[in-house]
Design a protein around this motif. Structure first.
Motif, PDB file in Angstrom:
ATOM      1  N   ARG A   1      15.864  -2.160   2.446  1.00 30.99           N
ATOM      2  CA  ARG A   1      14.703  -2.977   2.824  1.00 30.99           C
ATOM      3  C   ARG A   1      14.997  -3.719   4.126  1.00 30.99           C
ATOM      4  O   ARG A   1      14.158  -3.745   5.033  1.00 30.99           O
ATOM      5  CB  ARG A   1      14.369  -3.991   1.733  1.00 30.99           C
TER       6      ARG A   1
ATOM      7  N   GLU B   1      13.942   0.214  -3.172  1.00 25.34           N
ATOM      8  CA  GLU B   1      14.200  -1.088  -2.570  1.00 25.34           C
ATOM      9  C   GLU B   1      14.333  -2.188  -3.616  1.00 25.34           C
ATOM     10  O   GLU B   1      14.951  -3.212  -3.356  1.00 25.34           O
ATOM     11  CB  GLU B   1      13.111  -1.444  -1.564  1.00 25.34           C
TER      12      GLU B   1
ATOM     13  N   ARG C   1      14.879  -1.224   7.006  1.00 29.30           N
ATOM     14  CA  ARG C   1      13.496  -0.803   7.256  1.00 29.30           C
ATOM     15  C   ARG C   1      12.756  -1.860   8.055  1.00 29.30           C
ATOM     16  O   ARG C   1      12.069  -1.563   9.042  1.00 29.30           O
ATOM     17  CB  ARG C   1      12.777  -0.541   5.929  1.00 29.30           C
ATOM     18  N   LYS C   2      12.927  -3.113   7.674  1.00 28.61           N
ATOM     19  CA  LYS C   2      12.238  -4.198   8.365  1.00 28.61           C
ATOM     20  C   LYS C   2      12.792  -4.396   9.773  1.00 28.61           C
ATOM     21  O   LYS C   2      12.036  -4.703  10.697  1.00 28.61           O
ATOM     22  CB  LYS C   2      12.313  -5.474   7.542  1.00 28.61           C
TER      23      LYS C   2
ATOM     24  N   SER D   1       9.412   1.784  -2.830  1.00 31.16           N
ATOM     25  CA  SER D   1       9.406   0.448  -3.416  1.00 31.16           C
ATOM     26  C   SER D   1      10.415   0.345  -4.564  1.00 31.16           C
ATOM     27  O   SER D   1      11.159  -0.639  -4.667  1.00 31.16           O
ATOM     28  CB  SER D   1       7.999   0.108  -3.924  1.00 31.16           C
TER      29      SER D   1
ATOM     30  N   VAL E   1       5.149   5.938  -1.605  1.00 31.60           N
ATOM     31  CA  VAL E   1       5.314   4.500  -1.424  1.00 31.60           C
ATOM     32  C   VAL E   1       5.930   3.899  -2.684  1.00 31.60           C
ATOM     33  O   VAL E   1       6.804   3.033  -2.599  1.00 31.60           O
ATOM     34  CB  VAL E   1       3.971   3.819  -1.085  1.00 31.60           C
TER      35      VAL E   1
ATOM     36  N   GLY F   1      11.085  -2.147  11.912  1.00 29.33           N
ATOM     37  CA  GLY F   1       9.647  -2.396  12.008  1.00 29.33           C
ATOM     38  C   GLY F   1       8.801  -1.379  11.261  1.00 29.33           C
ATOM     39  O   GLY F   1       7.625  -1.205  11.576  1.00 29.33           O
ATOM     40  N   TYR F   2       9.398  -0.705  10.287  1.00 31.16           N
ATOM     41  CA  TYR F   2       8.677   0.315   9.518  1.00 31.16           C
ATOM     42  C   TYR F   2       8.051  -0.295   8.272  1.00 31.16           C
ATOM     43  O   TYR F   2       8.660  -1.119   7.590  1.00 31.16           O
ATOM     44  CB  TYR F   2       9.626   1.414   9.048  1.00 31.16           C
ATOM     45  N   THR F   3       6.866   0.147   7.948  1.00 31.18           N
ATOM     46  CA  THR F   3       6.252  -0.207   6.668  1.00 31.18           C
ATOM     47  C   THR F   3       6.613   0.864   5.644  1.00 31.18           C
ATOM     48  O   THR F   3       7.010   1.983   6.011  1.00 31.18           O
ATOM     49  CB  THR F   3       4.720  -0.279   6.781  1.00 31.18           C
ATOM     50  N   GLN F   4       6.445   0.545   4.400  1.00 28.00           N
ATOM     51  CA  GLN F   4       6.663   1.546   3.357  1.00 28.00           C
ATOM     52  C   GLN F   4       5.676   2.697   3.521  1.00 28.00           C
ATOM     53  O   GLN F   4       6.040   3.852   3.311  1.00 28.00           O
ATOM     54  CB  GLN F   4       6.554   0.916   1.967  1.00 28.00           C
ATOM     55  N   GLN F   5       4.462   2.391   3.919  1.00 26.20           N
ATOM     56  CA  GLN F   5       3.466   3.444   4.118  1.00 26.20           C
ATOM     57  C   GLN F   5       3.878   4.384   5.242  1.00 26.20           C
ATOM     58  O   GLN F   5       3.759   5.602   5.116  1.00 26.20           O
ATOM     59  CB  GLN F   5       2.084   2.844   4.411  1.00 26.20           C
ATOM     60  N   PHE F   6       4.371   3.831   6.348  1.00 29.16           N
ATOM     61  CA  PHE F   6       4.834   4.671   7.458  1.00 29.16           C
ATOM     62  C   PHE F   6       5.948   5.591   6.984  1.00 29.16           C
ATOM     63  O   PHE F   6       5.926   6.799   7.261  1.00 29.16           O
ATOM     64  CB  PHE F   6       5.320   3.806   8.624  1.00 29.16           C
TER      65      PHE F   6
END
Length: 69
Positions: A14, A42, A17-18, A39, A35, A21-26
Motif C-alpha cells: 500500500r 493490502e 502504491r501510494k 484491497s 480491485v 500515485g497509483y489507485t487500486q482501480q488503476f
C-alpha cells in the motif's frame, strides 16, 4: 525491507502504491487483478494467491528476496 507476516506485506505494498500515485482501480486496469484482490492483499489476507501477489509486487517495481536466517 524484512517482513514477517501478510499484514506487513500488505502495508508495504500500500505504501509503495501510494508513493507511485497509483489507485487500486488503476492497478486493476493495468494488471488484470481485481480491485477486491488488491484491497485484500493490502489488508493482509493470508490466503491470497502467491502468484498474483508476486505479479502485484513486480508491477510496483519491487523484488521478492528469500534468504536464510
Amino acid at each position: 525491507m524484512r517482513v514477517s507476516d501478510t499484514v506487513a506485506i500488505g502495508l508495504a505494498l500500500r505504501k509503495r502504491r501510494k508513493e507511485l500515485g497509483y489507485t487500486q482501480q488503476f492497478l486493476s486496469d493495468v494488471t488484470g487483478l481485481s480491485v477486491s484482490f488488491i484491497s485484500e492483499v493490502e489488508n493482509g489476507k493470508e490466503t491470497a494467491e502467491v502468484g498474483k501477489v508476486i505479479r502485484y509486487i513486480s508491477f510496483l517495481g519491487l523484488n521478492v528476496l528469500l534468504e536464510e536466517r
